[in-house]
Scaffold this motif. Structure first.
Motif, mmCIF file in Angstrom:
data_model
loop_
_atom_site.group_PDB
_atom_site.id
_atom_site.type_symbol
_atom_site.label_atom_id
_atom_site.label_comp_id
_atom_site.label_asym_id
_atom_site.label_seq_id
_atom_site.Cartn_x
_atom_site.Cartn_y
_atom_site.Cartn_z
ATOM 1 N N ASP A 107 0.856 -1.182 0.000
ATOM 2 C CA ASP A 107 0.000 0.000 0.000
ATOM 3 C C ASP A 107 0.901 1.244 0.000
ATOM 4 O O ASP A 107 2.071 1.179 0.396
ATOM 5 C CB ASP A 107 -0.885 -0.030 1.251
ATOM 6 N N ASP A 120 -0.379 5.091 0.627
ATOM 7 C CA ASP A 120 -0.765 6.099 1.623
ATOM 8 C C ASP A 120 -0.721 5.539 3.048
ATOM 9 O O ASP A 120 -1.341 4.513 3.333
ATOM 10 C CB ASP A 120 -2.183 6.607 1.330
ATOM 11 N N PHE A 121 -0.021 6.186 3.908
ATOM 12 C CA PHE A 121 0.114 5.824 5.329
ATOM 13 C C PHE A 121 0.917 4.536 5.543
ATOM 14 O O PHE A 121 1.058 4.089 6.682
ATOM 15 C CB PHE A 121 -1.251 5.686 6.034
ATOM 16 N N THR A 122 1.395 3.936 4.434
ATOM 17 C CA THR A 122 2.242 2.748 4.569
ATOM 18 C C THR A 122 3.674 3.111 4.176
ATOM 19 O O THR A 122 4.605 2.960 4.959
ATOM 20 C CB THR A 122 1.702 1.592 3.705
ATOM 21 N N ASP A 124 -0.280 -3.129 4.477
ATOM 22 C CA ASP A 124 -1.272 -2.040 4.385
ATOM 23 C C ASP A 124 -1.602 -1.508 5.774
ATOM 24 O O ASP A 124 -1.643 -2.273 6.734
ATOM 25 C CB ASP A 124 -2.543 -2.595 3.721
ATOM 26 N N ASP A 125 -1.845 -0.198 5.863
ATOM 27 C CA ASP A 125 -2.239 0.375 7.153
ATOM 28 C C ASP A 125 -3.721 0.147 7.442
ATOM 29 O O ASP A 125 -4.174 0.447 8.554
ATOM 30 C CB ASP A 125 -1.943 1.881 7.188
HETATM 31 MG MG LIG Z 1 -3.026 3.233 3.131
#
Ligand SMILES: [Mg+2]
Length: 216
Positions: free
Chosen positions: A13, A15-17, A169-170
């Motif tokens: 992933d 975003d945010f990962t 993934d987050d």
């Molecule tokens: Mg993400």
């Protein structure tokens, strides 16, 4: 080991990962606020309301900016400037990708969201993630990326039937197909090692994710 590594379908992933989306969004909306005279808090609050999909979410940047009267060229120029004048990768992201690749894995980015917006965030960092010698020119070994607007589990099941793999993934509980392990990264946790859960693992950083991947 190398053969097994290459056979593992390794989806990462974005975003945010790999990418600090919270920090990026704040900087982006700060610039938008400056351009439009709309207060930052307002721009940030409005941003939460423009979804690409009513159920799955995803930020619709173009609609948000159009609501402020920003034209296409201006909205993409401001985004591009913010992306390229900062570094929003997490500290462990590039090393994570490069070590995996050096070990024979073939990771790729699997990102949910609206195509032009996701691409604008991802493409400038491909070179750095992959360890290209001139990272800003995106030369050298490229790193694949796929942008989707549907559930990752569904996409993986259709695109890679029968494959064995993992998703880092987050977001937890992605309902992955048989043969896939979910590696849920939650950077707010203080885990000393990966924790097993139904269908996969929870990790606190990418080094722990790497540990899990090596064990698959
Ligand atoms: Mg993400």
């Amino acid at each position: 080991m190398t053969r097994a590594a290459g056979e593992l379908n390794l989806a990462l992933d974005y975003d945010f990962t790999l990418f600090d989306t919270a920090r990026f969004s704040t900087d982006l909306w700060q610039e938008v606020a400056r351009l439009t005279d709309i207060p930052l808090a307002q721009a940030a609050a409005d941003g939460e309301g423009f979804h690409a999909d009513p159920v799955l979410g995803g930020y619709d940047y173009e609609k948000h900016m159009a609501a402020y009267g920003l034209e296409s060229a201006a909205m993409w120029a401001v985004l591009d400037d913010v992306v390229r004048s900062n570094d929003y990768l997490y500290e462990d992201s590039a090393e994570f990708v490069q070590v995996l690749r050096a070990e024979g894995y073939r990771p790729y980015i699997l990102s949910y969201g609206v195509m032009p917006y996701q691409r604008a965030k991802i493409v400038p960092y491909i070179g750095k993630l992959a360890g290209a010698s001139d990272e800003r020119r995106n030369t050298g070994p490229d790193l694949g990326y796929t942008i989707i607007l549907r559930r990752k589990g569904e996409y993986i099941a259709e695109a890679y039937p029968g494959a064995r793999g993992a998703l880092v993934d987050d977001v937890a509980n992605q309902i992955l197909p048989e043969g896939f392990v979910e590696i849920h990264i939650d950077r707010s946790l203080e885990l000393t090692s990966p924790q097993e859960k139904a269908g996969g693992f929870v990790v606190a950083n990418l080094a722990q994710a790497q540990h899990v991947i090596r064990s698959l």
